[in-house]
Design an enzyme around this catalytic site. Structure first.
Site, PDB file in Angstrom:
ATOM      1  N   ASP A 144     -28.446 -13.821   4.893  1.00  0.00           N
ATOM      2  CA  ASP A 144     -29.187 -12.900   5.746  1.00  0.00           C
ATOM      3  C   ASP A 144     -29.839 -13.624   6.918  1.00  0.00           C
ATOM      4  O   ASP A 144     -30.139 -14.820   6.849  1.00  0.00           O
ATOM      5  CB  ASP A 144     -30.273 -12.180   4.937  1.00  0.00           C
ATOM      6  CG  ASP A 144     -29.698 -11.353   3.799  1.00  0.00           C
ATOM      7  OD1 ASP A 144     -28.547 -10.902   3.929  1.00  0.00           O
ATOM      8  OD2 ASP A 144     -30.401 -11.169   2.787  1.00  0.00           O
ATOM      9  N   LYS A 145     -30.087 -12.867   7.955  1.00  0.00           N
ATOM     10  CA  LYS A 145     -30.713 -13.414   9.159  1.00  0.00           C
ATOM     11  C   LYS A 145     -31.956 -14.235   8.821  1.00  0.00           C
ATOM     12  O   LYS A 145     -32.140 -15.351   9.312  1.00  0.00           O
ATOM     13  CB  LYS A 145     -31.084 -12.269  10.111  1.00  0.00           C
ATOM     14  CG  LYS A 145     -31.888 -12.714  11.325  1.00  0.00           C
ATOM     15  CD  LYS A 145     -32.343 -11.525  12.162  1.00  0.00           C
ATOM     16  CE  LYS A 145     -33.247 -11.974  13.306  1.00  0.00           C
ATOM     17  NZ  LYS A 145     -33.751 -10.824  14.097  1.00  0.00           N
TER      18      LYS A 145
END
Length: 344
Positions: A144-145
């Site tokens: 994830d970011k």
């Protein structure tokens, strides 16, 4: 556009379908994955005994002469950007990156630039031999970011195919470190009553559910027990923090690799990750359990406290097992020190 021609012969006892026979017998140094071969078939780039064949279900027979016309990789339409990267390992076939929190892996409508792929296009340049006919990095998994840590990316078709197969078979070693609310314990009757939760020897929490998009919030994943995709997470408590204990440093590892898997599973177990804005990572700690400064550090932590710390796999070209480790980033070490954990 320049192209190369690959010729080979279907060996004895081939699979009945042409596409499977091609995948079995194509020379390894051609660096053509099964997916790429299937696409070339559909495009009319495959000749069997001199005749173009486009049906992947065509019958394959031993002794057939195969010619495959392969166009050289095209430049990607994605913009190359000179963004600093922490390279842990790199060779002609793959690259391992320690991704910082805040970096998106792949361009999307909301993030067209500044991504890991943009950075890799600039970093690798002409070293990209082509993935799927395009000079681009081969993304075989994502984090994830706002999760930091290790990510492997293919630079060649052969590496892309080999890595994708390992991720599909769930043979890749992936360990994460996470700071969660509460302390998972086999003696906790509440946790014993959570559907999908069980404990293995050594107080290892095992979470087994199905995961799919949330029915009303399409940006989230949710736990299901019918439908969705099978997901298994294991977690071990590394340290219990606070007095009374209100936080735990966990080591989590994946049997499967679904979107947001650790975040969703730990929240389902009632132990959401500190800082997680999507799955309930903003909770009040019991008063006096940690210092006021520590409580504020937990309350204000701006992202999910999750780091991809270990990544291990068979090198898709050499066959050697390789294993990489990335230390916790500064924001997580500061947070852990604030709540009283001394890093080894």
């Amino acid at each position: 556009m320049s192209h190369r021609q690959i010729t080979f012969t279907i060996a004895d006892s081939p699979p009945p379908r042409l596409d499977k026979a091609l995948a079995r017998d194509v020379p390894e140094d051609a660096n053509l994955s099964r997916t790429r071969l299937g696409r070339l078939l559909e495009q009319g780039a495959v000749r069997v005994d001199g005749t173009v064949v486009t049906d992947p279900r065509s019958r394959a027979e031993a002794g057939q002469q195969i010619t495959v016309d392969v166009e050289e990789a095209e430049d990607s339409h994605i913009l190359a950007e000179k963004i600093p990267l922490e390279v842990v390992f790199e060779d002609a076939d793959l690259i391992v990156i320690n991704k910082p929190a805040g970096m998106v892996v792949h361009p999307a409508p909301g993030s067209p630039s500044g991504t890991l792929v943009n950075a890799l296009l600039a970093h690798c340049g002409d070293d990209l031999s082509g993935v799927g006919g395009m000079k681009r990095p081969g993304i075989v998994h994502r984090i994830d970011k706002d999760t930091s840590g290790l990510l492997v990316v293919a630079k060649s078709d052969a590496a892309h195919h080999g890595l994708a197969k390992q991720f599909e078979k769930h043979t890749v070693e992936r360990y994460y470190q996470a700071l969660v609310y509460g302390v998972p314990d086999a003696n906790d009757p509440r946790l014993r009553g959570v559907k999908g939760a069980s404990f293995e020897p050594g107080n290892i929490l095992k979470l087994t559910t199905q995961l799919a998009r949330h029915r009303t919030d399409r940006q989230r994943q949710a736990v299901f027990f019918q439908g969705g995709r099978h997901a298994v997470t294991r977690a071990r408590t590394v340290a219990r923090l606070g007095n009374p204990e209100v936080l735990a440093l966990m080591e989590c590892w994946l049997e499967t690799g679904r979107t947001h898997q650790i975040r969703v599973h730990m929240a389902h177990a009632g132990h959401a990750l500190v800082g997680d804005p999507t799955y309930g990572g903003k909770r009040k700690l019991a008063k006096g359990a940690v210092s006021d400064a520590a409580a504020e550090a937990v309350r204000s932590f701006p992202r999910q406290a999750l780091h991809a710390a270990v990544l291990g796999f068979d090198h898709p070209v050499t066959g050697d097992y390789v294993r990489f480790e990335a230390p916790l980033p500064g924001d997580m070490t500061d947070l852990l020190e604030a709540v009283g954990y001394n890093l080894p």
